[in-house]
Design a protein around this motif. Structure first.
Motif, PDB file in Angstrom:
ATOM      1  N   MET A  59       0.849  -1.190   0.000  1.00 57.94           N
ATOM      2  CA  MET A  59       0.000   0.000   0.000  1.00 57.94           C
ATOM      3  C   MET A  59       0.891   1.248   0.000  1.00 57.94           C
ATOM      4  O   MET A  59       1.195   1.830   1.039  1.00 57.94           O
ATOM      5  N   ASN A  60       1.323   1.652  -1.196  1.00 58.80           N
ATOM      6  CA  ASN A  60       2.238   2.786  -1.311  1.00 58.80           C
ATOM      7  C   ASN A  60       1.674   3.842  -2.253  1.00 58.80           C
ATOM      8  O   ASN A  60       0.516   3.769  -2.678  1.00 58.80           O
ATOM      9  N   ASP A  61       2.513   4.821  -2.620  1.00 58.29           N
ATOM     10  CA  ASP A  61       2.060   5.918  -3.476  1.00 58.29           C
ATOM     11  C   ASP A  61       1.534   5.414  -4.821  1.00 58.29           C
ATOM     12  O   ASP A  61       0.526   5.915  -5.334  1.00 58.29           O
ATOM     13  N   SER A  62       2.231   4.432  -5.394  1.00 59.68           N
ATOM     14  CA  SER A  62       1.857   3.948  -6.729  1.00 59.68           C
ATOM     15  C   SER A  62       0.454   3.356  -6.735  1.00 59.68           C
ATOM     16  O   SER A  62      -0.364   3.676  -7.605  1.00 59.68           O
ATOM     17  N   ILE A  63       0.183   2.493  -5.768  1.00 61.24           N
ATOM     18  CA  ILE A  63      -1.142   1.875  -5.725  1.00 61.24           C
ATOM     19  C   ILE A  63      -2.200   2.899  -5.315  1.00 61.24           C
ATOM     20  O   ILE A  63      -3.357   2.820  -5.727  1.00 61.24           O
ATOM     21  N   SER A  64      -1.811   3.894  -4.528  1.00 61.98           N
ATOM     22  CA  SER A  64      -2.752   4.944  -4.126  1.00 61.98           C
ATOM     23  C   SER A  64      -3.300   5.689  -5.333  1.00 61.98           C
ATOM     24  O   SER A  64      -4.496   5.998  -5.409  1.00 61.98           O
ATOM     25  N   LYS A  65      -2.431   5.967  -6.303  1.00 60.30           N
ATOM     26  CA  LYS A  65      -2.871   6.696  -7.493  1.00 60.30           C
ATOM     27  C   LYS A  65      -3.922   5.889  -8.261  1.00 60.30           C
ATOM     28  O   LYS A  65      -4.880   6.447  -8.795  1.00 60.30           O
ATOM     29  N   ILE A  66      -3.728   4.563  -8.296  1.00 64.90           N
ATOM     30  CA  ILE A  66      -4.684   3.712  -9.005  1.00 64.90           C
ATOM     31  C   ILE A  66      -6.005   3.647  -8.244  1.00 64.90           C
ATOM     32  O   ILE A  66      -7.087   3.734  -8.839  1.00 64.90           O
ATOM     33  N   VAL A  67      -5.933   3.492  -6.913  1.00 61.39           N
ATOM     34  CA  VAL A  67      -7.153   3.472  -6.096  1.00 61.39           C
ATOM     35  C   VAL A  67      -7.921   4.782  -6.268  1.00 61.39           C
ATOM     36  O   VAL A  67      -9.150   4.792  -6.438  1.00 61.39           O
ATOM     37  N   ALA A 222      -7.676  -2.165  -7.871  1.00 61.53           N
ATOM     38  CA  ALA A 222      -6.338  -1.626  -8.117  1.00 61.53           C
ATOM     39  C   ALA A 222      -5.283  -2.722  -8.065  1.00 61.53           C
ATOM     40  O   ALA A 222      -4.198  -2.585  -8.630  1.00 61.53           O
ATOM     41  N   VAL A 223      -5.605  -3.812  -7.384  1.00 61.33           N
ATOM     42  CA  VAL A 223      -4.655  -4.910  -7.213  1.00 61.33           C
ATOM     43  C   VAL A 223      -4.865  -5.986  -8.266  1.00 61.33           C
ATOM     44  O   VAL A 223      -3.916  -6.497  -8.868  1.00 61.33           O
ATOM     45  N   ASP A 224      -6.130  -6.337  -8.505  1.00 60.40           N
ATOM     46  CA  ASP A 224      -6.430  -7.482  -9.366  1.00 60.40           C
ATOM     47  C   ASP A 224      -7.922  -7.455  -9.681  1.00 60.40           C
ATOM     48  O   ASP A 224      -8.742  -7.346  -8.771  1.00 60.40           O
ATOM     49  N   PRO A 225      -8.315  -7.554 -10.962  1.00 65.02           N
ATOM     50  CA  PRO A 225      -9.743  -7.451 -11.312  1.00 65.02           C
ATOM     51  C   PRO A 225     -10.603  -8.579 -10.769  1.00 65.02           C
ATOM     52  O   PRO A 225     -11.828  -8.459 -10.767  1.00 65.02           O
ATOM     53  N   HIS A 226      -9.995  -9.674 -10.314  1.00 60.56           N
ATOM     54  CA  HIS A 226     -10.779 -10.806  -9.817  1.00 60.56           C
ATOM     55  C   HIS A 226     -10.702 -10.953  -8.302  1.00 60.56           C
ATOM     56  O   HIS A 226     -11.273 -11.880  -7.737  1.00 60.56           O
ATOM     57  N   THR A 227      -9.983 -10.053  -7.654  1.00 56.91           N
ATOM     58  CA  THR A 227      -9.983 -10.001  -6.194  1.00 56.91           C
ATOM     59  C   THR A 227     -11.035  -8.974  -5.786  1.00 56.91           C
ATOM     60  O   THR A 227     -10.980  -7.820  -6.209  1.00 56.91           O
ATOM     61  N   THR A 228     -11.996  -9.400  -4.982  1.00 58.88           N
ATOM     62  CA  THR A 228     -13.121  -8.532  -4.643  1.00 58.88           C
ATOM     63  C   THR A 228     -13.555  -8.742  -3.200  1.00 58.88           C
ATOM     64  O   THR A 228     -13.676  -9.887  -2.754  1.00 58.88           O
ATOM     65  N   TYR A 229     -13.800  -7.633  -2.509  1.00 59.06           N
ATOM     66  CA  TYR A 229     -14.444  -7.723  -1.197  1.00 59.06           C
ATOM     67  C   TYR A 229     -15.933  -7.513  -1.394  1.00 59.06           C
ATOM     68  O   TYR A 229     -16.363  -6.598  -2.107  1.00 59.06           O
ATOM     69  N   TYR A 230     -16.754  -8.373  -0.748  1.00 63.41           N
ATOM     70  CA  TYR A 230     -18.202  -8.227  -0.772  1.00 63.41           C
ATOM     71  C   TYR A 230     -18.688  -7.972   0.649  1.00 63.41           C
ATOM     72  O   TYR A 230     -18.380  -8.741   1.567  1.00 63.41           O
ATOM     73  N   ASN A 231     -19.443  -6.899   0.836  1.00 64.63           N
ATOM     74  CA  ASN A 231     -20.036  -6.688   2.158  1.00 64.63           C
ATOM     75  C   ASN A 231     -21.070  -7.798   2.402  1.00 64.63           C
ATOM     76  O   ASN A 231     -21.397  -8.557   1.488  1.00 64.63           O
ATOM     77  N   PRO A 232     -21.584  -7.944   3.623  1.00 62.51           N
ATOM     78  CA  PRO A 232     -22.458  -9.097   3.919  1.00 62.51           C
ATOM     79  C   PRO A 232     -23.616  -9.288   2.942  1.00 62.51           C
ATOM     80  O   PRO A 232     -23.877 -10.408   2.498  1.00 62.51           O
TER      81      PRO A 232
END
Length: 709
Positions: A59-67, A222-232
């Motif tokens: 979790m650095n500057d580079s990934i922050s720009k994508i997020v 920002a990390v991977d198009p197939h990694t996903t968090y789903y709320n309940p």
């Protein structure tokens, strides 16, 4: 595909645009704030992405720009709401927002979301003021509906002018698509007013969980198009969707530029069987039953729109459709469907026998097996039911029946097959090869596992073809890649999706620390929106591995390239894995040991030459190219005329062109022509399959293979 549905759902729960504040979010109780649970989950997810996922992204500057960019695109993809001054204000978060997630601080993400809500509500309120304003439809001016490639609004005046034109465009569109013989201007004004009022009402129902889902998707994407968090709530919806029991029309829907858009046709459902709806078609209105009035759904929340489209088995729904690639001013197509329950049995492999004349003048029989997904009844297998249902068992039976029909070749149609059971892909390959490795899997520790077909013998040893397209993914690509690597058959169609990654679903309750759980308990928060049976803290579907073909090439990103290619409207730049900025790259590992069945290099060249020669002379090939050109015409930044006479002429010209095109197809098939005043006939002719059968006839005639059992 389902993640796109979820993103669309979260996206449309709010939607904004703006100027100086005219809507007081605080007074109306619309300022959303993250809960303690949201903050803890964000921290835990960020930690998993850094230490546990296949990519292990810091979790650095580079990934922050994508997020940061993901978040802006998620809320205002069409650039219809934010001002440049808003974007300038947000810049202070650009290099630090991922670190904020890691620290459990969602204030920046929620701030952006709240400003968006502010802008959206201001835009809709301003649009309402323009509904009754005078509009001159004789003035030569243009409107740009899709602004993704344009700059943000430089000031309030530019924003106001865009929304004045938007209202004018909506009114003109309602006027031109009306079938009434009388002046319905007052009715159109009322329809549009209700549309905007409904949008405002729905936007105000957005809650913190909706916002949290969207801001978390900006992180995981920002990390991977197939990694996903789903709320309940979304986790429960996702898991129910995976259970293969759905009621409705059988389509995955997503909100694109406030339009309900079809993103996937589900195998076995009414839409799949009817063959009238297509990917990227837009649904603008819904009617219940055979005589119900159409209800405008433009700009609705996706869940509200789905609520109108979905319904009990056996009931009728009518949809007003703008076909893919056409402007909203095009004549809508009415599609009538009977809702049904979509279950695994209806997604089974099916077969038919086709006859085709070969280059030698002889007639050949080709068995066509259509496989919508790779399925297996895990529950029946677990109970040791000897008659459990699976892809391989079904296809083996179909092959037996085709052999009884004395077919000369077999084609397996994997178009739009998004994958499914990996084991079934391996075992299905075994019906066509005599033992050997099928796929390699590399995990997060760079360990490689080789998965093989261990069953001796084959079920079909004659000429074989596999049809793929841009939506053939995952297990489909593993199967097609193995057939190609072994030289077992010819691959036809277009480049596949390129999904070569492996995901696992993890409930967040398993990874949240005991200390964090104590904090949650102390906070005393109770999420009233969590449905019974849903994962308490949601779940994360996280990438933990990568697929490789037996030749060492990854299916990731590049997918499988066909031996005999067909043009497609679904370009690699806009669809599939290569269109995802965060997709894992293509790479290679050491090939595994396998024995090729045959070297088809020479015959593939011959097949391509004959195929290309036919395409140059084929009217149907010209139709296909026309469809591709129409579909892709919106790649630029199109401007629509707001002068009624000009827009009406363009619409009438397109209508005439469409009728002429359909009648050419009907004439080619020896069918009755479409006459004025008649409903549009269904023209679901399958040129790709027809030409694939021609290729197989060439294959049979020019050189075939036999493998030893």
């Amino acid at each position: 595909m389902f993640k796109n549905f979820i993103v669309g759902l979260a996206l449309v729960l709010v939607v904004a645009c703006g100027s100086k504040p005219r809507v007081n979010l605080e007074e109306e109780g619309l300022i959303l704030k993250p809960t303690t649970q949201h903050e803890i989950i964000a921290k835990e997810v960020a930690g998993l992405l850094e230490t546990f996922s296949y990519k292990r992204v810091p979790m650095n500057d580079s990934i922050s720009k994508i997020v940061f960019n993901n978040l802006l695109e998620a809320v205002d993809q069409g650039r219809n709401y934010f001002l440049q001054s808003d974007i300038d204000d947000f810049q202070k978060y650009k290099n630090s927002i991922s670190q904020d997630y890691k620290n459990g601080d969602l204030s920046a993400a929620f701030y952006i979301f709240n400003v968006y809500t502010q802008r959206y509500l201001e835009s809709m309120e301003y649009a309402l003021t323009q509904v009754d304003a005078p509009h001159d439809f004789n003035v030569a001016e243009t409107y740009t509906n899709y602004r993704e490639k344009l700059n943000w609004f430089k000031d309030e005046a530019e924003w106001k002018n865009q929304w004045r034109k938007r209202v004018k465009y909506d009114l003109l569109n309602l006027k031109l698509t009306s079938t009434s013989k009388i002046d319905d201007s007052a009715k159109h004004v009322e329809t549009l007013r209700k549309r905007y009022e409904n949008i405002i009402s729905q936007a105000k129902k957005t809650n913190a969980n909706d916002a949290f889902q969207l801001v978390m998707t900006a992180l995981t994407d920002a990390v991977d198009p197939h990694t996903t968090y789903y709320n309940p709530s979304f986790a429960q919806a996702f898991n129910e969707g995976m259970s293969n029991t759905l009621e409705g029309i059988g389509a995955r829907l997503q909100m694109d530029n406030e339009m309900v858009t079809i993103k996937e046709i589900i195998a076995g459902g009414p839409a799949f069987k009817d063959k009238t709806l297509h990917i990227e078609d837009k649904i603008i209105a819904v009617a219940q039953g055979e005589k119900g009035e159409f209800e405008d759904i433009v700009g609705w929340r996706i869940d509200a729109a789905v609520g109108k489209i979905k319904g009990p088995k056996g009931t009728i729904v009518r949809l007003k459709i703008i076909p893919s690639g056409q402007e909203l001013t095009a004549q809508p197509k009415i599609v009538t469907l009977t809702r049904d329950k979509i279950v695994i049995e209806e997604e089974s492999a099916k077969r038919e026998t086709k006859t085709i004349k070969g280059p030698d003048g002889n007639t050949y029989k080709v068995g066509v097996i259509t496989l919508p997904k790779f399925y297996i009844d895990f529950e029946a297998l677990r109970k040791r039911d000897p008659n459990y249902k699976s892809t391989t068992r079904d296809v083996r039976l179909l092959l037996d029946s085709l052999k009884q029909d004395k077919v000369d070749a077999v084609v397996l149609d994997l178009r739009n097959n998004g994958g499914g059971s990996l084991q079934e892909a391996i075992e299905l390959t075994g019906l066509f090869i005599d033992q050997g490795p099928v796929v390699q899997v590399k995990d997060t520790r760079n360990r490689i596992e080789i998965n093989s077909d261990k069953e001796a013998g084959t079920s079909w040893d004659g000429p074989f073809g596999v049809i793929i397209n841009r939506f053939s993914a995952s297990a489909s690509e593993i199967f097609a890649g193995a057939i190609q690597d072994y030289g077992r058959g010819v691959i036809l169609g277009s480049q596949s999706y390129g999904k070569g990654t492996v995901q696992s679903a993890i409930e967040m309750s398993r990874v949240i620390s005991p200390t964090s759980k104590l904090l949650l308990k102390a906070a005393g928060e109770k999420d009233e929106d969590t449905p019974n049976g849903a994962p308490e803290y949601g779940q994360i579907n996280i990438t933990l591995g990568k697929f490789y073909r037996v030749n060492g090439s990854s299916t990731q990103h590049k997918g499988v390239s066909p031996d005999v290619s067909f043009p497609t409207q679904f370009s690699a730049e806009k669809f599939g894995e290569s269109s995802e900025p965060s997709a894992l790259p293509w790479d290679q590992i050491k090939p595994t040991t396998f024995t090729k069945v045959a070297d088809l290099t020479a015959i593939n060249k011959t097949l391509n030459a004959a195929h290309e020669s036919r395409m140059k002379k084929s009217p149907e090939y010209e139709f296909l190219l026309e469809d591709i050109a129409t579909f892709n015409k919106l790649d630029s930044v199109p401007q629509v005329s707001l002068k009624e006479a000009d827009l009406k002429k363009e619409r009438d010209d397109n209508k005439t062109k469409n009728r002429a095109r359909i009648n050419k197809e009907l004439e080619l098939r020896g069918l009755p022509l479409w006459k004025e005043g008649e409903p549009q006939p269904k023209t679901s002719f399958d040129y790709i399959l027809d030409e694939s059968l021609n290729v197989m006839a060439d294959f049979i005639h020019g050189g075939t293979i036999k493998i030893k059992n």
